[in-house]
Enzyme design. Structure first.
Site, mmCIF file in Angstrom:
data_model
loop_
_atom_site.group_PDB
_atom_site.id
_atom_site.type_symbol
_atom_site.label_atom_id
_atom_site.label_comp_id
_atom_site.label_asym_id
_atom_site.label_seq_id
_atom_site.Cartn_x
_atom_site.Cartn_y
_atom_site.Cartn_z
ATOM 1 N N LYS A 35 32.827 -16.210 4.636
ATOM 2 C CA LYS A 35 33.032 -17.956 4.816
ATOM 3 C C LYS A 35 34.519 -18.004 5.285
ATOM 4 C CE LYS A 35 33.794 -18.243 -0.336
ATOM 5 N NZ LYS A 35 33.261 -18.784 -1.357
ATOM 6 N N ARG A 130 29.230 -26.340 -10.865
ATOM 7 C CA ARG A 130 29.452 -26.912 -9.662
ATOM 8 C C ARG A 130 27.875 -27.075 -9.079
ATOM 9 N NH1 ARG A 130 33.419 -22.965 -6.654
ATOM 10 N NH2 ARG A 130 31.584 -21.528 -6.609
ATOM 11 N N TYR A 255 66.316 -28.315 3.335
ATOM 12 C CA TYR A 255 65.882 -29.444 2.735
ATOM 13 C C TYR A 255 65.900 -29.693 1.316
ATOM 14 C CZ TYR A 255 63.982 -30.590 7.477
ATOM 15 O OH TYR A 255 63.749 -30.632 9.000
ATOM 16 N N MET A 303 58.943 -26.640 7.987
ATOM 17 C CA MET A 303 57.656 -26.392 8.834
ATOM 18 C C MET A 303 57.399 -24.978 9.452
ATOM 19 S SD MET A 303 56.216 -29.116 11.782
ATOM 20 C CE MET A 303 55.775 -30.491 10.784
#
Length: 359
Positions: A35, A130, A255, A303
């Site tokens: 998956k 679930r 940052y 990023m």
């Protein structure tokens, strides 16, 4: 020239890890779980890596059909079942098996009147809460499926919440097993219980089918490191140093200025950031290999770049090789440092990262 970041996928490692899964459960058949685009490794590559599996399991109906188009002829299983009644003709056409976990799915199967030979995997909610039928309603769901002409077989399945932590006080593994056995007692059909953790640590529960996932890609499901279980990393994420900064004591990096040098430091800038799939929340000290030497990140991941401490690697320079995770630096070590799991890092690999196959 392309950016230097690349993910290498080892087909032989996928094959090796599948063999480990089979060796731990020699009496069971094996679903190779692929998956999420083969846990980020690529659907077609995972299919070839798991060519020796008895079947392939995933959750995406369109990817299941794609496996047939790619030439897979053995069983395919949808672990979340079908999502709409309109899926059923497609699944019948391509001989795709599916989980059944709710009353709505059974009702849709009862209304499906086309001639077909469908294979259902009736899921029990044995405590994970679930998907699935509670043990006390499981037998009634089984009886309804038995009466549907198009349902040719029923496999009995559940999913363990704590196979890597069998003594979990909130839901011990033994309690889930007890509930499954009580709810399915006397019902005919193959049993399918084991995920990666159960396959590796509780082979006595293997029954007829096992469903290994992350272990096939060289990640640990818990209970030990991948190396402890003899698993090999299938994905290695590499880049290079693209810049060097000499940072004096008292200067901040990145940052938010969240890292301040407490001494003069040599800092390397790596062409990898959160847009490539590296976790933005990775803290200072998340392990990285530079020219084979372990160091750590400093400052906030941005990023397109992250920064690492090269103070103790004097020969490192622009162009030095960086392993973010993989064959020499276990993905789980990086994930744990970042407060996540290896599964997430694999699946987060971004489309812009070049991928190459090895061996």
């Amino acid at each position: 020239m392309p950016r230097p970041i690349v993910a290498s996928i080892s087909i032989s490692a996928l094959q090796h890890n599948l063999a480990v899964a089979r060796a731990h459960a020699p009496g069971a058949r094996v679903w190779g779980v692929l998956k999420a685009n083969g846990y980020g490794h690529g659907l077609e590559r995972a299919m070839r890596g798991f060519a020796a599996a008895d079947g392939l399991a995933l959750i995406e109906p369109d990817y299941a059909v794609r496996l047939r188009e790619l030439g897979w002829t053995k069983p395919i299983l949808l672990l979340e079942g079908f999502f709409d009644a309109d899926d059923l003709p497609v699944l019948a056409q391509h001989d795709i098996q599916f989980a059944v976990h709710c009353e709505e799915q059974i009702a849709q199967l009862e209304a499906f009147t086309a001639a077909a030979s469908l294979h259902a995997h009736l899921k029990m909610n044995s405590g994970m809460n679930r998907l699935g039928f509670k043990p006390e309603t499981y037998r009634a769901a089984y009886a309804r499926l038995q009466k549907i002409p198009s349902v040719a077989s029923i496999t009995l399945m559940t999913h363990f919440a704590n196979a890597d932590d069998a003594g979990n006080p909130l839901l011990p593994l033994a309690e889930q097993v007890r509930r499954f056995q009580a709810g399915s007692e006397g019902l005919d059909g193959p049993r399918s219980l084991c995920n990666s953790a159960a396959d590796l640590m509780h082979a006595e529960l293997a029954n007829d089918w096992v469903r290994p996932g992350v272990m096939l890609y060289g990640g640990t499901p818990g209970g030990g490191s991948a190396a402890d279980f003899g698993l090999r990393a299938a994905m290695t994420l590499e880049s290079r140093i693209i810049g060097i900064q000499q940072v004096p004591a008292g200067e901040a990096i990145g940052y938010g200025s969240r890292f301040v040098a407490d001494k003069p430091m040599k800092i390397g800038v790596v062409a990898c950031g959160y847009a490539d799939g590296y976790p933005r929340h990775a803290p200072n000290g998340t392990p990285v290999l530079v020219d084979g030497v372990k160091t750590g990140t400093v400052g906030r991941v941005s990023m397109d770049m992250l920064t690492v401490d090269l103070t103790h690697i004097p020969d490192a320079d622009v162009g030095s090789q960086v392993e973010l995770w993989g064959s020499k630096l276990p993905i789980d070590e990086v994930a744990y440092a970042a407060g996540t799991i290896g599964y997430e890092l694999m699946c987060a690999l971004a489309p812009r990262v070049a991928v190459r196959e090895v061996d």
